[in-house]
Scaffold this motif. Structure first.
Motif, mmCIF file in Angstrom:
data_model
loop_
_atom_site.group_PDB
_atom_site.id
_atom_site.type_symbol
_atom_site.label_atom_id
_atom_site.label_comp_id
_atom_site.label_asym_id
_atom_site.label_seq_id
_atom_site.Cartn_x
_atom_site.Cartn_y
_atom_site.Cartn_z
ATOM 1 N N THR A 97 3.266 2.707 -9.682
ATOM 2 C CA THR A 97 2.043 1.493 -9.013
ATOM 3 C C THR A 97 2.271 -0.127 -9.494
ATOM 4 O O THR A 97 2.761 -0.107 -10.704
ATOM 5 C CB THR A 97 0.558 1.883 -9.689
ATOM 6 N N PRO A 98 2.965 -0.859 -8.641
ATOM 7 C CA PRO A 98 3.151 -2.273 -8.830
ATOM 8 C C PRO A 98 2.167 -2.622 -9.825
ATOM 9 O O PRO A 98 1.029 -2.632 -9.746
ATOM 10 C CB PRO A 98 3.512 -2.800 -7.653
ATOM 11 N N SER A 99 2.625 -3.873 -10.575
ATOM 12 C CA SER A 99 1.907 -4.501 -11.460
ATOM 13 C C SER A 99 1.223 -5.454 -10.436
ATOM 14 O O SER A 99 1.560 -6.009 -9.390
ATOM 15 C CB SER A 99 2.541 -5.294 -12.687
ATOM 16 N N SER A 100 0.190 -6.063 -11.024
ATOM 17 C CA SER A 100 -0.635 -7.104 -10.471
ATOM 18 C C SER A 100 0.390 -8.348 -10.176
ATOM 19 O O SER A 100 0.361 -8.982 -9.235
ATOM 20 C CB SER A 100 -1.861 -7.425 -11.167
ATOM 21 N N GLU A 101 0.946 -9.024 -11.096
ATOM 22 C CA GLU A 101 1.880 -9.806 -11.119
ATOM 23 C C GLU A 101 3.082 -9.668 -9.866
ATOM 24 O O GLU A 101 3.327 -10.964 -9.296
ATOM 25 C CB GLU A 101 2.589 -10.018 -12.599
ATOM 26 N N LEU A 158 0.865 -1.186 0.114
ATOM 27 C CA LEU A 158 0.087 -0.059 -0.049
ATOM 28 C C LEU A 158 0.930 1.352 0.016
ATOM 29 O O LEU A 158 0.655 2.069 -0.634
ATOM 30 C CB LEU A 158 -0.957 0.123 1.231
ATOM 31 N N ALA A 159 1.785 1.201 0.787
ATOM 32 C CA ALA A 159 2.905 2.562 0.908
ATOM 33 C C ALA A 159 3.686 2.457 -0.342
ATOM 34 O O ALA A 159 4.209 3.630 -0.699
ATOM 35 C CB ALA A 159 3.916 2.182 2.230
ATOM 36 N N SER A 160 3.681 1.565 -1.172
ATOM 37 C CA SER A 160 4.308 1.415 -2.444
ATOM 38 C C SER A 160 3.585 1.887 -3.999
ATOM 39 O O SER A 160 3.878 2.022 -4.545
ATOM 40 C CB SER A 160 5.115 0.309 -2.883
ATOM 41 N N GLY A 161 2.273 2.311 -3.273
ATOM 42 C CA GLY A 161 1.420 2.731 -4.490
ATOM 43 C C GLY A 161 0.234 1.728 -4.830
ATOM 44 O O GLY A 161 -0.531 2.070 -5.650
ATOM 45 N N ALA A 162 0.324 0.511 -4.391
ATOM 46 C CA ALA A 162 -0.883 -0.331 -4.749
ATOM 47 C C ALA A 162 -2.150 0.018 -4.286
ATOM 48 O O ALA A 162 -2.174 0.416 -2.753
ATOM 49 C CB ALA A 162 -0.465 -1.945 -4.211
ATOM 50 N N GLY A 163 -3.109 0.044 -4.838
ATOM 51 C CA GLY A 163 -4.385 0.448 -4.525
ATOM 52 C C GLY A 163 -5.070 -0.382 -3.910
ATOM 53 O O GLY A 163 -4.732 -1.737 -3.732
ATOM 54 N N VAL A 164 -6.193 -0.275 -2.950
ATOM 55 C CA VAL A 164 -6.608 -1.223 -1.950
ATOM 56 C C VAL A 164 -6.973 -2.410 -2.866
ATOM 57 O O VAL A 164 -7.089 -3.612 -2.597
ATOM 58 C CB VAL A 164 -7.752 -0.471 -0.940
ATOM 59 N N ALA A 165 -8.149 -1.971 -3.895
ATOM 60 C CA ALA A 165 -8.755 -3.073 -4.587
ATOM 61 C C ALA A 165 -7.915 -3.779 -5.591
ATOM 62 O O ALA A 165 -7.903 -5.153 -5.694
ATOM 63 C CB ALA A 165 -9.901 -2.490 -5.360
ATOM 64 N N THR A 166 -6.952 -3.320 -5.938
ATOM 65 C CA THR A 166 -5.979 -3.931 -6.792
ATOM 66 C C THR A 166 -5.167 -4.785 -5.941
ATOM 67 O O THR A 166 -4.700 -6.106 -6.535
ATOM 68 C CB THR A 166 -4.886 -2.847 -7.363
ATOM 69 N N LEU A 167 -4.768 -4.510 -4.803
ATOM 70 C CA LEU A 167 -3.742 -5.462 -3.930
ATOM 71 C C LEU A 167 -4.545 -6.530 -3.633
ATOM 72 O O LEU A 167 -4.257 -7.868 -3.977
ATOM 73 C CB LEU A 167 -3.545 -4.606 -2.725
ATOM 74 N N ASP A 168 -5.787 -6.514 -3.247
ATOM 75 C CA ASP A 168 -6.553 -7.823 -2.843
ATOM 76 C C ASP A 168 -7.004 -8.486 -4.359
ATOM 77 O O ASP A 168 -6.966 -9.829 -4.209
ATOM 78 C CB ASP A 168 -7.907 -7.421 -2.167
ATOM 79 N N GLU A 169 -7.311 -8.169 -5.272
ATOM 80 C CA GLU A 169 -7.544 -8.856 -6.436
ATOM 81 C C GLU A 169 -6.217 -9.455 -7.019
ATOM 82 O O GLU A 169 -6.427 -10.414 -7.563
ATOM 83 C CB GLU A 169 -8.044 -7.714 -7.504
ATOM 84 N N SER A 170 -5.177 -8.733 -6.725
ATOM 85 C CA SER A 170 -3.855 -9.369 -7.014
ATOM 86 C C SER A 170 -3.664 -10.554 -6.431
ATOM 87 O O SER A 170 -3.042 -11.609 -6.814
ATOM 88 C CB SER A 170 -2.457 -8.503 -7.082
ATOM 89 N N ALA A 171 -4.022 -10.478 -4.903
ATOM 90 C CA ALA A 171 -3.754 -11.733 -4.263
ATOM 91 C C ALA A 171 -4.655 -12.941 -4.601
ATOM 92 O O ALA A 171 -3.999 -14.074 -4.497
ATOM 93 C CB ALA A 171 -3.970 -11.305 -2.726
ATOM 94 N N VAL A 172 -5.920 -12.628 -4.877
ATOM 95 C CA VAL A 172 -6.560 -13.565 -5.281
ATOM 96 C C VAL A 172 -6.534 -14.319 -6.672
ATOM 97 O O VAL A 172 -6.402 -15.462 -6.872
ATOM 98 C CB VAL A 172 -8.118 -13.054 -5.344
ATOM 99 N N ARG A 173 -5.728 -13.206 -7.529
ATOM 100 C CA ARG A 173 -5.176 -13.938 -8.885
ATOM 101 C C ARG A 173 -4.411 -14.670 -8.956
ATOM 102 O O ARG A 173 -4.349 -15.820 -9.619
ATOM 103 C CB ARG A 173 -5.022 -12.632 -9.913
ATOM 104 N N VAL A 174 -3.348 -14.570 -7.961
ATOM 105 C CA VAL A 174 -2.205 -15.562 -7.927
ATOM 106 C C VAL A 174 -2.640 -16.663 -7.015
ATOM 107 O O VAL A 174 -1.961 -17.728 -7.046
ATOM 108 C CB VAL A 174 -0.969 -14.797 -6.999
ATOM 109 N N GLY A 175 -3.872 -16.852 -6.601
ATOM 110 C CA GLY A 175 -4.310 -17.968 -5.877
ATOM 111 C C GLY A 175 -4.710 -18.062 -4.379
ATOM 112 O O GLY A 175 -5.213 -18.983 -4.022
ATOM 113 N N PHE A 176 -4.555 -16.896 -3.590
ATOM 114 C CA PHE A 176 -4.807 -16.777 -2.340
ATOM 115 C C PHE A 176 -6.460 -16.787 -1.921
ATOM 116 O O PHE A 176 -6.893 -16.193 -3.168
ATOM 117 C CB PHE A 176 -4.319 -15.556 -1.561
ATOM 118 N N ALA A 177 -6.988 -17.466 -1.143
ATOM 119 C CA ALA A 177 -8.465 -17.496 -1.058
ATOM 120 C C ALA A 177 -9.105 -15.997 -0.775
ATOM 121 O O ALA A 177 -10.117 -15.760 -1.240
ATOM 122 C CB ALA A 177 -8.793 -18.477 0.144
ATOM 123 N N MET A 178 -8.220 -15.305 -0.045
ATOM 124 C CA MET A 178 -8.651 -13.874 0.117
ATOM 125 C C MET A 178 -7.777 -12.972 0.182
ATOM 126 O O MET A 178 -6.554 -13.233 0.798
ATOM 127 C CB MET A 178 -9.687 -13.869 1.555
#
Length: 463
Positions: free
Chosen positions: A365-369, A261-281
């Motif tokens: 802003t860091p990429s989703s990957e 978050l401090a590096s510029g990742a938005g709230v929704a983008t951060l959580d969506e990226s976690a789910v995209r890589v396979g985390f349950a939440m």
């Protein structure tokens, strides 16, 4: 640099064998449950595990049938419902009258999320006794504390209980981070205290952590393992150390999220990226669900224990100051309405970006990957540290805790299986690139040694 793909079939078979190992350890420690009650298929699925856990629960008598629970908060309510489902008499105590008055309906709501039959729910509720006087816990065979994560509060509670209950009453703590030995220091009979750490949400998490300190009686340790199995939970015996296993891994994940978050990742983008890589939440939703005040209380123990890896984030302080505690207050990183179901995505809140703005130190802003791999790297690095410190008797338990307790991507088999499946040098380079806190000079060598042992331990052929 991106990690090579892992064959998901290999990972799922490894996970199934690891879960089987945990059952064998749990029933061996408990002594007396037949292997025939937990025949898992070679290919792990959550449905197969649920069926096995239910079969074990039906064939395992509870060690403690009269349960006292202190604390009618989120966890106390869920733990009460869990015991009621298994036929226990439950006395729920809280010194806050408002919380106590709301408890019957809250326990009903919890049961209704799991049971479709209203008559059965009412039958279970007839065994719930909400009490405003702790003396009513005197006839319990076991008392579970589920109060906030505060050392002095928990110690004082157990000292009070010692004066109220008979000497053979077992004390269990649901602490998520405080070493059980620290809670036992002032007790006249420390041998009757152990840890039974339920995970949130209790109804969805099939594992619990069982923590015995150096003076816990062996008979009590076996009884706690049996009680967990009778509740339909897979108990993982872990060493008595700050954060145990699950919260060591969880807070590495959450800490990395706050850094992102401090590096510029938005709230929704951060959580969506976690789910995209396979985390349950996503990590921010997890914090909202648990409660940011609870995260702060538990985090304090880990910040003190591991200051080189976990630190207090000013972002968390800011949200606490604005009374944004998560779902319980209707707003945290997200906004929640009264009717927002727990399975639905919460609403985004434009105000949160304003609150975060002073703490964003980078404009890019860091990429989703990149976000997803940083979160993977953070939990994997901590899993390697937990393995190196021998917090569990078998390292495969760490992978089971990560996947079943925290929603780590099952397609990787767990963080240690992920690490062991890579070429050691390439993996260490990947991890170093993606960690926000770069490893100390000694850590790559330490991790290399763990990786070498790990490949043999989890039976992965040399690369």
């Amino acid at each position: 640099m991106t990690l090579p793909a892992i064959d998901p079939e290999v990972a799922i078979k490894y996970l199934a064998s690891s879960v089987r190992l945990c059952f064998q350890r749990a029933t061996s420690d408990e002594g007396g449950i037949s292997d025939s009650t937990f025949q898992l298929p070679d290919r792990f699925t959550s449905q197969s595990l649920t069926a096995v856990l239910e079969g074990v629960a039906q064939n395992t008598p509870t060690s403690f049938s009269r349960i006292g629970i202190v604390g009618a908060g989120l966890m106390g309510i869920s733990i009460a419902a869990c015991h009621l489902r298994r036929g226990c008499e439950v006395s729920l105590y809280d010194n806050a009258q408002q919380a106590l008055e709301a408890s019957p309906q809250r326990v009903r709501n919890e049961l209704e999320l799991q049971i479709d039959d209203p008559a059965l729910v009412s039958s279970f509720l007839s065994h719930l006794h909400c009490v405003s006087d702790p003396h009513h816990l005197a006839d319990c065979t076991c008392v579970i504390e589920a109060v906030p994560e505060n050392l002095s509060l928990k110690r004082g509670l157990f000292k009070q209980l010692e004066e109220l209950v008979p000497p053979d009453c077992v004390f269990l703590t649901n602490t998520s981070t405080i070493p059980v030995s620290r809670l036992a220091e002032d007790l006249r009979r420390p041998q009757r205290l152990a840890g039974l750490h339920f995970l949130h949400p209790v109804r969805e998490r099939p594992v619990v952590e069982v923590i015995c300190h150096s003076e816990t009686a062996r008979s009590i340790a076996a009884s706690v393992m049996r009680q967990a199995l009778a509740l339909g939970k897979l108990p993982l015996a872990v060493s008595d150390s700050p954060g145990f296993v699950v919260n060591r891994l969880l807070f590495a994940y959450l800490n990395e999220a706050l850094e992102l978050l401090a590096s510029g990742a938005g709230v929704a983008t951060l959580d969506e990226s976690a789910v995209r890589v396979g985390f349950a939440m996503g990590p921010l939703r997890i914090m909202d669900e648990i409660g940011l005040d609870t995260i702060w209380g538990a985090g304090r123990i880990l910040w003190e224990a591991f200051p080189d890896r976990i630190e207090a984030s000013p972002i968390l302080v800011t949200l606490l100051k604005h009374k944004r505690l998560g779902r319980k207050t209707g707003q945290g990183f997200y906004r929640y309405g009264d009717l927002t179901p727990r399975t639905a995505s919460p609403e985004s809140d434009p105000e949160i970006e304003k609150l975060l703005a002073p703490w964003v130190t980078l404009s890019s802003t860091p990429s989703s990957e990149h976000i997803g791999e940083r979160l993977l790297a953070a939990m994997t690095a901590e899993a390697l540290s937990v393995a190196q410190e021998n917090v569990v008797s078998d390292w495969r338990m760490i992978d089971v805790a990560a996947v079943l307790g925290l929603g780590f991507p099952a397609r990787y088999g767990g963080p240690l299986h992920l690490a062991a499946s890579q070429h050691p040098a390439a993996f260490l380079e990947w991890m170093t690139q993606h960690l926000s806190k770069k490893p100390a000079d000694s850590e790559p060598g330490k991790f290399a040694g763990v990786l070498a042992s790990l490949r043999e331990h989890v039976s992965i052929a040399p690369i």
